[in-house]
Design a protein around this motif. Structure first.
Motif, PDB file in Angstrom:
ATOM      1  N   VAL A  34      39.971  39.338  50.501  1.00  0.00           N
ATOM      2  CA  VAL A  34      38.739  39.909  49.940  1.00  0.00           C
ATOM      3  C   VAL A  34      38.219  39.009  48.824  1.00  0.00           C
ATOM      4  CG1 VAL A  34      39.342  42.310  50.507  1.00  0.00           C
ATOM      5  CG2 VAL A  34      40.031  41.359  48.299  1.00  0.00           C
ATOM      6  N   GLY A  35      36.941  39.146  48.551  1.00  0.00           N
ATOM      7  CA  GLY A  35      36.316  38.359  47.492  1.00  0.00           C
ATOM      8  C   GLY A  35      34.818  38.317  47.735  1.00  0.00           C
ATOM      9  N   LEU A  36      34.078  37.935  46.718  1.00  0.00           N
ATOM     10  CA  LEU A  36      32.628  37.839  46.848  1.00  0.00           C
ATOM     11  C   LEU A  36      32.251  36.737  47.832  1.00  0.00           C
ATOM     12  CD1 LEU A  36      31.493  38.110  43.113  1.00  0.00           C
ATOM     13  CD2 LEU A  36      31.335  39.874  44.866  1.00  0.00           C
ATOM     14  N   SER A  37      31.023  36.786  48.325  1.00  0.00           N
ATOM     15  CA  SER A  37      30.497  35.709  49.158  1.00  0.00           C
ATOM     16  C   SER A  37      30.535  34.415  48.343  1.00  0.00           C
ATOM     17  CB  SER A  37      29.064  36.048  49.558  1.00  0.00           C
ATOM     18  OG  SER A  37      28.538  35.035  50.352  1.00  0.00           O
ATOM     19  N   GLY A  38      31.087  33.357  48.940  1.00  0.00           N
ATOM     20  CA  GLY A  38      31.187  32.081  48.228  1.00  0.00           C
ATOM     21  C   GLY A  38      32.448  31.929  47.403  1.00  0.00           C
ATOM     22  N   ALA A  39      33.329  32.942  47.441  1.00  0.00           N
ATOM     23  CA  ALA A  39      34.560  32.878  46.631  1.00  0.00           C
ATOM     24  C   ALA A  39      35.608  31.949  47.236  1.00  0.00           C
ATOM     25  CB  ALA A  39      35.152  34.283  46.470  1.00  0.00           C
ATOM     26  N   PHE A 205      34.436  45.096  53.131  1.00  0.00           N
ATOM     27  CA  PHE A 205      34.576  46.475  52.650  1.00  0.00           C
ATOM     28  C   PHE A 205      35.956  46.725  52.033  1.00  0.00           C
ATOM     29  CE2 PHE A 205      31.533  46.894  56.275  1.00  0.00           C
ATOM     30  CZ  PHE A 205      30.424  47.268  55.524  1.00  0.00           C
ATOM     31  N   VAL A 206      35.969  47.195  50.783  1.00  0.00           N
ATOM     32  CA  VAL A 206      37.246  47.371  50.078  1.00  0.00           C
ATOM     33  C   VAL A 206      38.063  48.526  50.666  1.00  0.00           C
ATOM     34  CG1 VAL A 206      36.317  46.381  47.941  1.00  0.00           C
ATOM     35  CG2 VAL A 206      36.279  48.866  48.242  1.00  0.00           C
ATOM     36  N   ASP A 207      37.389  49.589  51.129  1.00  0.00           N
ATOM     37  CA  ASP A 207      38.157  50.720  51.667  1.00  0.00           C
ATOM     38  C   ASP A 207      38.817  50.347  52.998  1.00  0.00           C
ATOM     39  OD1 ASP A 207      35.575  50.589  52.698  1.00  0.00           O
ATOM     40  OD2 ASP A 207      35.222  52.747  52.729  1.00  0.00           O
ATOM     41  N   LEU A 208      38.164  49.493  53.792  1.00  0.00           N
ATOM     42  CA  LEU A 208      38.781  49.007  55.032  1.00  0.00           C
ATOM     43  C   LEU A 208      40.001  48.154  54.723  1.00  0.00           C
ATOM     44  CD1 LEU A 208      36.090  47.805  57.610  1.00  0.00           C
ATOM     45  CD2 LEU A 208      37.354  49.952  57.561  1.00  0.00           C
ATOM     46  N   ALA A 209      39.879  47.311  53.707  1.00  0.00           N
ATOM     47  CA  ALA A 209      41.007  46.458  53.306  1.00  0.00           C
ATOM     48  C   ALA A 209      42.211  47.326  52.961  1.00  0.00           C
ATOM     49  CB  ALA A 209      40.618  45.587  52.116  1.00  0.00           C
ATOM     50  N   ARG A 210      41.986  48.370  52.193  1.00  0.00           N
ATOM     51  CA  ARG A 210      43.089  49.265  51.803  1.00  0.00           C
ATOM     52  C   ARG A 210      43.679  50.001  52.999  1.00  0.00           C
ATOM     53  NH1 ARG A 210      39.686  51.601  47.317  1.00  0.00           N
ATOM     54  NH2 ARG A 210      40.113  50.343  45.478  1.00  0.00           N
ATOM     55  N   GLU A 211      42.828  50.389  53.920  1.00  0.00           N
ATOM     56  CA  GLU A 211      43.263  51.214  55.046  1.00  0.00           C
ATOM     57  C   GLU A 211      44.066  50.428  56.082  1.00  0.00           C
ATOM     58  OE1 GLU A 211      41.297  54.027  58.543  1.00  0.00           O
ATOM     59  OE2 GLU A 211      40.101  53.490  56.788  1.00  0.00           O
ATOM     60  N   TYR A 212      43.665  49.182  56.332  1.00  0.00           N
ATOM     61  CA  TYR A 212      44.256  48.450  57.456  1.00  0.00           C
ATOM     62  C   TYR A 212      45.287  47.392  57.060  1.00  0.00           C
ATOM     63  CZ  TYR A 212      40.929  50.706  60.546  1.00  0.00           C
ATOM     64  OH  TYR A 212      40.231  51.656  61.268  1.00  0.00           O
ATOM     65  N   ALA A 213      45.181  46.848  55.873  1.00  0.00           N
ATOM     66  CA  ALA A 213      46.065  45.736  55.499  1.00  0.00           C
ATOM     67  C   ALA A 213      47.482  46.197  55.206  1.00  0.00           C
ATOM     68  CB  ALA A 213      45.503  45.019  54.272  1.00  0.00           C
ATOM     69  N   THR A 214      48.446  45.296  55.446  1.00  0.00           N
ATOM     70  CA  THR A 214      49.786  45.495  54.873  1.00  0.00           C
ATOM     71  C   THR A 214      49.858  44.721  53.555  1.00  0.00           C
ATOM     72  OG1 THR A 214      50.697  43.606  56.111  1.00  0.00           O
ATOM     73  CG2 THR A 214      50.892  45.773  57.127  1.00  0.00           C
ATOM     74  N   ARG A 215      48.915  43.785  53.375  1.00  0.00           N
ATOM     75  CA  ARG A 215      48.881  42.964  52.158  1.00  0.00           C
ATOM     76  C   ARG A 215      47.440  42.521  51.920  1.00  0.00           C
ATOM     77  NH1 ARG A 215      51.927  37.138  52.153  1.00  0.00           N
ATOM     78  NH2 ARG A 215      51.424  36.408  50.048  1.00  0.00           N
ATOM     79  N   ILE A 216      47.015  42.574  50.671  1.00  0.00           N
ATOM     80  CA  ILE A 216      45.646  42.187  50.316  1.00  0.00           C
ATOM     81  C   ILE A 216      45.699  40.977  49.385  1.00  0.00           C
ATOM     82  CG2 ILE A 216      43.533  42.899  49.096  1.00  0.00           C
ATOM     83  CD1 ILE A 216      44.115  45.776  50.066  1.00  0.00           C
ATOM     84  N   ILE A 217      44.887  39.971  49.707  1.00  0.00           N
ATOM     85  CA  ILE A 217      44.789  38.779  48.871  1.00  0.00           C
ATOM     86  C   ILE A 217      43.358  38.692  48.349  1.00  0.00           C
ATOM     87  CG2 ILE A 217      44.807  36.241  48.893  1.00  0.00           C
ATOM     88  CD1 ILE A 217      47.134  36.499  50.958  1.00  0.00           C
ATOM     89  N   GLY A 218      43.214  38.629  47.044  1.00  0.00           N
ATOM     90  CA  GLY A 218      41.892  38.539  46.423  1.00  0.00           C
ATOM     91  C   GLY A 218      41.604  37.110  45.998  1.00  0.00           C
ATOM     92  N   VAL A 219      40.419  36.624  46.376  1.00  0.00           N
ATOM     93  CA  VAL A 219      40.027  35.247  46.062  1.00  0.00           C
ATOM     94  C   VAL A 219      38.797  35.265  45.160  1.00  0.00           C
ATOM     95  CG1 VAL A 219      39.325  33.023  47.036  1.00  0.00           C
ATOM     96  CG2 VAL A 219      40.910  34.473  48.304  1.00  0.00           C
ATOM     97  N   ARG A 220      38.849  34.444  44.126  1.00  0.00           N
ATOM     98  CA  ARG A 220      37.701  34.317  43.219  1.00  0.00           C
ATOM     99  C   ARG A 220      37.585  32.857  42.795  1.00  0.00           C
ATOM    100  NH1 ARG A 220      36.936  37.469  37.438  1.00  0.00           N
ATOM    101  NH2 ARG A 220      34.835  36.712  36.997  1.00  0.00           N
ATOM    102  N   ALA A 221      36.409  32.276  43.015  1.00  0.00           N
ATOM    103  CA  ALA A 221      36.144  30.872  42.656  1.00  0.00           C
ATOM    104  C   ALA A 221      37.225  29.937  43.186  1.00  0.00           C
ATOM    105  CB  ALA A 221      36.006  30.735  41.138  1.00  0.00           C
ATOM    106  N   GLY A 222      37.644  30.178  44.437  1.00  0.00           N
ATOM    107  CA  GLY A 222      38.588  29.278  45.092  1.00  0.00           C
ATOM    108  C   GLY A 222      40.039  29.439  44.697  1.00  0.00           C
ATOM    109  N   ARG A 223      40.322  30.461  43.882  1.00  0.00           N
ATOM    110  CA  ARG A 223      41.715  30.713  43.472  1.00  0.00           C
ATOM    111  C   ARG A 223      42.158  32.091  43.935  1.00  0.00           C
ATOM    112  NH1 ARG A 223      43.716  27.158  39.716  1.00  0.00           N
ATOM    113  NH2 ARG A 223      42.199  25.930  38.513  1.00  0.00           N
TER     114      ARG A 223
END
Length: 260
Positions: A34-39, A205-223
């Motif tokens: 997950v992350g913003l467009s361009g992240a 969609f953040v709620d889909l990420a929570r519902e389906y993932a076993t693990r969530i990775i958040g990306v911001r500005a390439g990190r």
């Protein structure tokens, strides 16, 4: 299964796509990025099969570097990685079956595939794959006669016919309505669980990420700024990933209510 070591990507115009990514994705995980467009979500995902070339570092799959592999070896490695796109990437004028058989192209000579000479086992794999996504009855329909959700299921079947060990899905539900979105995500999760295929998905969609993932990775500005379980991915965690509170259009539930 998938290992990133100090992976960076700088585009020719100087834009930084990824910054020193260290990441290990284990076999059988259902990872949502997950992350913003361009992240950098898409860059991260597409660097796994080298649709995007990295600038430095190394990515390995099952202990073998895909970054330094060339020629036939690279083609063999890519056979094990199925790709699902937001725009489905189907040949619209071809039948569903022909589109699914495209997943077998990497196993045969160019001439053989151009002539459509697929062996019996390929046909069996294609029909089995269509059956898994409940599209067997559409095998001989043209792809352009299908709804968006059906087209996306055909692209999932294509990855299955490819006998992929890894499925990469880049915003696979971005152009679908809420009901179809859940059907496609259900298919991906079921395949992940039943077949043990490592699945990496970019989602808006953040709620889909929570519902389906076993693990969530958040990306911001390439990190990578978050790496945890769905339970740990609170609204506060998402606000830290996005640099602002979660907006209504980033929750599928909110979109469903508005549509209703």
């Amino acid at each position: 299964m998938i290992q990133f070591k100090q992976v960076s990507k700088v585009y020719p115009n100087g834009t930084v796509g990824l910054q020193e990514i260290d990441l290990a994705i284990r076999p059988g995980e259902f990872v949502v990025i997950v992350g913003l467009s361009g992240a950098g979500k898409s860059t991260l995902l597409r660097s796994i099969n080298r649709l995007h070339e990295i600038t430095s570092g190394d990515i390995s799959i099952d202990g073998r570097s895909i970054t330094s592999t060339k020629g036939r070896e690279l083609r063999v490695m890519r056979r094990g990685i199925g790709m699902i796109f937001q725009s489905f990437n189907l040949v619209k004028r071809s039948t569903v079956l022909r589109n699914v058989l495209a997943g077998r192209v990497g196993y045969h000579s160019t001439l053989r595939t151009m002539l459509g000479l697929f062996p019996k086992r390929d046909m069996e794999l294609a029909f089995e794959a269509l059956d898994r996504v409940n599209m067997l009855d559409k095998a001989y329909q043209r792809a352009d006669q299908l709804s968006g959700g059906q087209q996306q299921r055909v692209s999932i079947a294509r990855a299955l016919a490819q006998e992929a060990k890894i499925i990469l899905a880049d915003e696979p539900v971005a152009s679908l309505d809420p009901l179809t979105t859940r059907q496609v995500m259900d298919d991906l999760r079921r395949i992940n669980r039943e077949m043990g295929i490592t699945t990496v998905v970019n989602l808006h969609f953040v709620d889909l990420a929570r519902e389906y993932a076993t693990r969530i990775i958040g990306v911001r500005a390439g990190r990578i700024v978050f790496d945890g379980t769905p339970a740990q991915a609170t609204d506060e965690a998402f606000a830290a990933i996005y640099g602002r509170p979660v907006a209504n259009d980033e929750r599928l539930g909110e979109m469903s209510h508005e549509a209703g």
